[in-house]
Design an enzyme around this catalytic site. Structure first.
Site, PDB file in Angstrom:
ATOM      1  N   LYS A  83     -10.134  52.093  14.785  1.00  0.00           N
ATOM      2  CA  LYS A  83     -11.075  51.486  14.006  1.00  0.00           C
ATOM      3  C   LYS A  83     -11.208  50.070  14.408  1.00  0.00           C
ATOM      4  CE  LYS A  83     -12.462  51.928   9.329  1.00  0.00           C
ATOM      5  NZ  LYS A  83     -12.141  52.117   7.945  1.00  0.00           N
TER       6      LYS A  83
HETATM    7  O1  G3P Z   1     -12.555  51.678   4.499  1.00  0.00           O
HETATM    8  C1  G3P Z   1     -13.658  51.201   4.695  1.00  0.00           C
HETATM    9  C2  G3P Z   1     -14.657  51.191   3.526  1.00  0.00           C
HETATM   10  O2  G3P Z   1     -14.953  52.491   2.868  1.00  0.00           O
HETATM   11  C3  G3P Z   1     -13.978  50.222   2.600  1.00  0.00           C
HETATM   12  O3  G3P Z   1     -14.863  49.876   1.519  1.00  0.00           O
HETATM   13  O4  G3P Z   1     -16.013  48.379  -0.399  1.00  0.00           O
HETATM   14  O5  G3P Z   1     -14.551  50.067  -0.849  1.00  0.00           O
HETATM   15  O6  G3P Z   1     -13.460  48.025   0.527  1.00  0.00           O
HETATM   16  P1  G3P Z   1     -14.851  49.069   0.327  1.00  0.00           P
END
Ligand code: G3P
Length: 218
Positions: A83
């Site tokens: 990533k």
């Molecule tokens: O891991 C990537 C993404 O899905 C994280 O999103 O906004 O829940 O931190 P968030």
């Protein structure tokens, strides 16, 4: 649509994979930190639970160091997906890794122009963050739709749209309806997808009527 589980919690990953609905796992530095685990050991264990892609994010800000970190992460298991942040340096590293046949997931995508660059860098996946756009009153689903439509103009591009930052089952339905290839969802959202009160009510009714027959199949 492929489902990845977005967590660093081993027990949650194991349980979700047992559902048969999970095609891979994504992590990020915050999820790894929240796990309290050693990063490499955590990724190693996740890779024994699923044979699907397991996204592990580099920590460096410069491409040469990202590539060194990617080498360490790739050595953990064959299904590690590197990533990388959607930055100049991240896409430099992405282009090198893609040319080496290493799976990549370009993350923190918030615009169509960024998604175009990720595809030009040969990313395996690009992760537009739906929830974080919604959080600032921008349309996360519109970004997903615009990226999917833009990629359709260039069949030679092989980058898959991985809807990320999912906040509700509706995000999954919307992303699927506009053609996102993958969604990565918190475990809680996976189980919410199954839920409907009429299913529960209908099953209870079937069981109530069946019990009156006094029969058993096994
Ligand atoms: O891991 C990537 C993404 O899905 C994280 O999103 O906004 O829940 O931190 P968030």
């Amino acid at each position: 649509m492929k489902f990845f589980i977005d967590t660093g919690d081993i027990a949650e990953i194991r349980q979700a994979c047992e559902s048969g609905m999970v095609d891979g796992v994504t992590t990020n530095p915050s999820l790894v930190a929240n796990s309290g685990r050693d990063f490499k050991e955590l990724i190693r264990e996740i890779c024994t639970i699923t044979s699907g892609p397991v996204s592990a994010e580099v920590l460096a800000m410069d491409a040469p160091t990202m590539l060194k970190e990617a080498e360490v992460l790739s050595a953990i298991a064959d299904n590690v997906c590197i990533k990388l942040p959607l930055t100049v340096e991240g896409l430099k590293a992405c282009k090198v890794l893609s040319s080496q046949g290493i799976a990549t997931n370009v993350t923190l995508c918030f615009s169509v122009s960024q998604a175009l660059l990720a595809a030009k860098a040969g990313a395996t996946y690009v992760s537009p963050f739906m929830g974080r756009l919604d959080d600032v009153s921008e349309s996360g689903i519109q970004l997903i739709a615009d990226i999917v439509n833009m990629y359709r103009n260039y069949p030679e591009l092989n980058t898959q749209v991985l809807a990320a930052s999912i906040r509700s089952p509706l995000h999954i339905v919307e992303a699927a309806s506009v053609g996102a290839h993958v969604a990565t969802l918190p475990p809680k959202i996976l189980y919410q997808l199954y839920q409907h009160p009429l299913t529960d009510k209908g099953l209870a009714g079937f069981m109530k009527d069946w019990e009156k027959t006094g029969q058993k199949l096994v």
